[in-house]
Design a protein around this motif. Structure first.
Motif, mmCIF file in Angstrom:
data_model
loop_
_atom_site.group_PDB
_atom_site.id
_atom_site.type_symbol
_atom_site.label_atom_id
_atom_site.label_comp_id
_atom_site.label_asym_id
_atom_site.label_seq_id
_atom_site.Cartn_x
_atom_site.Cartn_y
_atom_site.Cartn_z
ATOM 1 N N VAL A 1 0.862 -1.181 0.000
ATOM 2 C CA VAL A 1 0.000 0.000 0.000
ATOM 3 C C VAL A 1 0.899 1.232 0.000
ATOM 4 N N CYS A 2 0.589 2.148 -0.918
ATOM 5 C CA CYS A 2 1.434 3.320 -1.103
ATOM 6 C C CYS A 2 0.589 4.582 -0.885
ATOM 7 N N ASP A 3 1.171 5.574 -0.207
ATOM 8 C CA ASP A 3 0.413 6.806 0.081
ATOM 9 C C ASP A 3 0.771 7.954 -0.852
ATOM 10 N N LEU A 4 1.609 7.696 -1.837
ATOM 11 C CA LEU A 4 1.965 8.782 -2.753
ATOM 12 C C LEU A 4 0.736 9.190 -3.563
ATOM 13 N N SER A 5 0.663 10.484 -3.893
ATOM 14 C CA SER A 5 -0.442 10.960 -4.725
ATOM 15 C C SER A 5 -0.164 10.573 -6.183
ATOM 16 N N VAL A 6 -1.173 10.726 -7.010
ATOM 17 C CA VAL A 6 -1.019 10.393 -8.431
ATOM 18 C C VAL A 6 0.182 11.144 -9.032
ATOM 19 N N ASP A 7 0.270 12.442 -8.712
ATOM 20 C CA ASP A 7 1.374 13.239 -9.252
ATOM 21 C C ASP A 7 2.721 12.753 -8.748
ATOM 22 N N GLN A 8 2.753 12.402 -7.454
ATOM 23 C CA GLN A 8 4.027 11.908 -6.897
ATOM 24 C C GLN A 8 4.426 10.579 -7.530
ATOM 25 N N VAL A 9 3.436 9.710 -7.724
ATOM 26 C CA VAL A 9 3.740 8.419 -8.357
ATOM 27 C C VAL A 9 4.404 8.662 -9.712
ATOM 28 N N ARG A 10 3.844 9.614 -10.437
ATOM 29 C CA ARG A 10 4.392 9.923 -11.767
ATOM 30 C C ARG A 10 5.830 10.428 -11.639
ATOM 31 N N LYS B 1 12.507 6.170 -8.623
ATOM 32 C CA LYS B 1 12.923 6.118 -7.214
ATOM 33 C C LYS B 1 11.928 5.264 -6.451
ATOM 34 N N ASP B 2 12.419 4.548 -5.437
ATOM 35 C CA ASP B 2 11.499 3.753 -4.614
ATOM 36 C C ASP B 2 10.550 4.659 -3.851
ATOM 37 N N SER B 3 9.313 4.219 -3.742
ATOM 38 C CA SER B 3 8.361 4.935 -2.898
ATOM 39 C C SER B 3 8.792 4.790 -1.451
ATOM 40 N N PRO B 4 8.640 5.843 -0.629
ATOM 41 C CA PRO B 4 8.987 5.731 0.801
ATOM 42 C C PRO B 4 8.122 4.684 1.519
ATOM 43 N N PHE B 5 7.037 4.233 0.888
ATOM 44 C CA PHE B 5 6.136 3.257 1.535
ATOM 45 C C PHE B 5 6.391 1.832 1.062
ATOM 46 N N ARG B 6 7.435 1.686 0.268
ATOM 47 C CA ARG B 6 7.687 0.415 -0.398
ATOM 48 C C ARG B 6 8.012 -0.705 0.587
ATOM 49 N N ASN B 7 8.596 -0.316 1.726
ATOM 50 C CA ASN B 7 9.051 -1.374 2.629
ATOM 51 C C ASN B 7 8.168 -1.587 3.843
ATOM 52 N N ASN C 1 13.413 -0.813 -13.727
ATOM 53 C CA ASN C 1 13.222 -1.635 -14.933
ATOM 54 C C ASN C 1 13.119 -0.756 -16.185
ATOM 55 N N PRO C 2 13.823 -1.138 -17.268
ATOM 56 C CA PRO C 2 13.728 -0.347 -18.502
ATOM 57 C C PRO C 2 12.284 -0.260 -19.015
ATOM 58 N N ASN C 3 11.489 -1.268 -18.747
ATOM 59 C CA ASN C 3 10.072 -1.211 -19.103
ATOM 60 C C ASN C 3 9.339 -0.489 -17.979
ATOM 61 N N MET C 4 8.915 0.740 -18.271
ATOM 62 C CA MET C 4 8.321 1.590 -17.230
ATOM 63 C C MET C 4 7.083 0.964 -16.592
ATOM 64 N N LEU C 5 6.428 0.090 -17.350
ATOM 65 C CA LEU C 5 5.213 -0.531 -16.817
ATOM 66 C C LEU C 5 5.505 -1.466 -15.648
ATOM 67 N N LEU C 6 6.784 -1.854 -15.517
ATOM 68 C CA LEU C 6 7.161 -2.744 -14.411
ATOM 69 C C LEU C 6 7.645 -1.961 -13.186
ATOM 70 N N ARG C 7 7.617 -0.634 -13.277
ATOM 71 C CA ARG C 7 8.056 0.162 -12.117
ATOM 72 C C ARG C 7 6.896 0.284 -11.129
ATOM 73 N N ASP C 8 6.741 -0.741 -10.356
ATOM 74 C CA ASP C 8 5.709 -0.811 -9.307
ATOM 75 C C ASP C 8 4.349 -0.297 -9.766
ATOM 76 N N PRO C 9 3.736 -0.984 -10.726
ATOM 77 C CA PRO C 9 2.461 -0.520 -11.294
ATOM 78 C C PRO C 9 1.318 -0.551 -10.280
ATOM 79 N N LEU C 10 0.352 0.312 -10.502
ATOM 80 C CA LEU C 10 -0.826 0.356 -9.638
ATOM 81 C C LEU C 10 -1.696 -0.870 -9.880
#
Ligand code: ATP
Ligand code: MG
Length: 565
Positions: free
Chosen positions: A122-131, A142-148, A181-190
């Motif tokens: 569960v991640c608390d970043l906003s849509v803009d922050q995720v982007r 960058k890793d989300s601060p909520f990743r761990n 990941n070079p494939n952006m879709l694999l960067r922790d997708p929603l």
């Protein structure tokens, strides 16, 4: 002997054949997965023919599934229209009438299992922050601060997301894959978003909704689909879909991508078609100018013609634009065999045959379909006053004009030779009537004993028995071949064709058309193929749509060397 034509091979069939040979699959199970956020268009017909066609040819199954994960834009009206169109195209999903929204529970359970495995959080970043955290094609994210967060915390937060404890957009569930990941879709997708939206099927049961990426592959897996066939833009999503299925350890369909259909002089995007409908630029999704299945149906196209078109264009991996005249050629070919011929005059000009007895009515035999003897003959009445096409007369004809003009003789098809003796005009000088004579020796339209020939044969309708009708003529919706490719800042609707619809009132039909039923299709001699409008035509107020003209634009394109590129 088996007379069924062998299906044309293509790369999708090659892959399936290989799977059946090497044992990856022992059967073929496909699906057609529309999102019920608009009506189907001719591009969807390509996908329907591919998916249902494979199931038919490999004696497998094809499901119909509404991919309905987006509550804001979906609606039962669309789901129903989709079903009607698939059925009209000639396909049957039997009892496999499926909805991704029926899998919300299963998808939720599976998401919990990924949280437990430590591969979703569960991640608390906003849509803009995720982007912002996602990075760019050239720069790692960058890793989300909520990743761990711990598994326990994630389980608790995800359950509370589901229970509606957090406002919309406050949290998301994300897959924990690889922010570099070079494939952006694999960067922790929603995987889930919080959205208090009413869904057309699940109502308010959910306040979190799965993303399309999280729902699509799993829906195929649940249904036991073997080959998930989709368009090329999903090729980059495949590694993500594979990742989800592998993490879950469930049945794993093979995704295969093919090129979308693009058709000249129109747009094939539900978003854009919706814009045309909502802005009133067309009369609705089934406006006969629309490239939708329901629009083409109303226009008079047939399922057989669309099937033939799908077959001719085939499936491949390179994107191209198919010329509309190719589709029209398929329609013309089909209607040439099946549509009865009749006579109708769109823009009538009165002809009075001065030496023909007043009050006399003769009936002539007319051929219903020269391509189909079994269609037989019909009678057409003839009398002293007939309508001819205004265009078939010229007072001062140029040298190449062989139709009617003062002093000239022409044939009225099936009836007689007539000769123009006098032109009657109104006060403004407009031609309002022609006074002609006929030659009784040409009865039935035959060459007279003296062997005299005429250079033109005109269609006509006897005035006393004529039926009035409204006829709608169509041209392409856009004036340019590729309306989607507009410069930045230019409205894509700027090239809409202002002459795409012409309404002709007061056309005259031969009386055999009195009882025409909606959707029946006819050839009006010399004018094209026409279909009785299924929405607006009524007994006593018949409305015809011109389906296609008789001109083969496709042959012209081919001979000029520009086909399909
Ligand atoms: P649109 O861009 O028109 O909204 P879509 O792909 O979002 O289309 P869906 O309802 O998701 O529409 O499509 C259902 C199926 O039809 C998908 O499998 C999709 O790949 C296929 N499809 C959609 N458009 C085309 C097209 N132009 N050519 C071939 N297949 C298509
Ligand atoms: Mg889509």
């Amino acid at each position: 002997m088996d007379e069924t034509p062998k299906p044309k091979s293509n790369f999708v069939r090659d892959i399936i054949d290989e799977h059946l040979r090497n044992g990856r699959f022992t059967k073929v199970h496909t699906r057609f997965p529309p999102e019920p956020n608009g009506y189907l268009h001719i591009g969807h017909a390509k996908s329907i023919h591919l998916n249902f066609g494979l199931a038919r040819d490999y004696k497998g199954l094809c499901n119909l599934r509404m991919d309905d994960t987006n509550p804001e834009t979906e609606d039962m009206e669309y789901a129903n229209a989709i079903k009607e169109d698939v059925r009209w195209l000639g396909f049957d999903w039997e009892d496999r009438d499926y909805y991704a929204s029926d899998y919300y529970g299963k998808l939720y359970e599976w998401a919990v299992s990924l949280v437990k495995k430590g591969v979703a959080y569960v991640c608390d970043l906003s849509v803009d922050q995720v982007r912002e955290y996602r990075g760019t094609v050239t720069k790692a994210g960058k890793d989300s601060p909520f990743r761990n967060r711990s598994v326990e915390e994630n389980l608790d937060l995800f359950a509370r997301m589901r229970a509606g404890e957090f406002p919309d957009g406050a949290k998301t569930l994300r897959a924990k894959i690889d922010m570099a990941n070079p494939n952006m879709l694999l960067r922790d997708p929603l995987m889930y978003r919080i959205r208090r939206e009413h869904h057309y099927r699940t109502g308010d049961a959910w306040c979190i909704y799965p993303t399309y990426d999280w729902a699509h592959g799993q829906s195929d897996s649940i249904e036991g689909v073997t080959h998930s066939i989709c368009t090329l833009e999903f090729e980059v999503h495949r590694p993500l879909y594979d990742w989800f299925l592998d993490q879950l350890g469930v049945h794993h369909p093979q995704q295969i991508e093919f090129a979308r259909l693009n058709l000249s002089h129109t747009v094939l995007s539900k978003r854009r078609l919706l814009e045309l409908v909502e802005s009133g630029l067309v009369s609705g999704w089934d406006d006969p100018r629309m490239p939708t299945i329901s629009g083409f149906r109303r226009r008079g196209f047939t399922p057989e013609a669309i099937a033939n078109f799908a077959d001719i264009i085939g499936v491949a991996k390179d994107n191209s634009i198919v010329d509309m005249p190719l589709l029209e050629m398929c329609v013309r070919e089909n209607l040439n065999k099946s549509a009865p011929r009749v006579m109708a005059v769109l823009r009538p000009l009165k002809v009075v045959i001065t030496n023909y007895p007043e009050g006399k009515v003769e009936e002539f035999d007319a051929v219903n379909n020269p391509e189909d003897e079994s269609a037989g003959m019909r009678k057409v009445p003839f009398s002293r006053e007939v309508w001819i096409e205004r265009d078939d007369f010229m007072e001062n004809p140029p040298s190449k004009f062989y139709r009617l003009s003062p002093g000239r003789e022409v044939r009225l098809r099936y009836a007689y030779f007539i000769k123009c003796e006098e032109v009657v005009k109104d006060a403004a000088g407009n031609v309002i009537e022609l006074r002609c004579t006929y030659d009784p020796a040409t009865r039935g339209g035959d060459t007279p004993p003296d062997g005299r020939k005429v250079k033109a044969t005109l269609h006509w309708v006897s005035a006393g028995q004529a039926i009035d009708a409204e006829v709608r003529l169509y041209d392409t919706l856009f004036t340019v071949r590729d309306p989607s490719s507009v410069a930045e800042g230019v409205d894509w609707k700027a090239t809409l064709n202002p002459k795409s619809l012409e309404v002709v009132k007061g056309a005259k039909l031969e009386p055999s058309l009195a009882g025409v039923v909606p959707e029946s299709r006819w050839q009006f001699e010399r004018l094209g193929y026409f279909c009785v409008d299924r929405r607006d035509s009524k007994a006593g107020a018949i409305v015809f749509n011109r389906t296609v003209t008789l001109r083969d634009e496709w042959a012209r394109l081919i001979s000029s060397g520009r086909e399909n590129k």
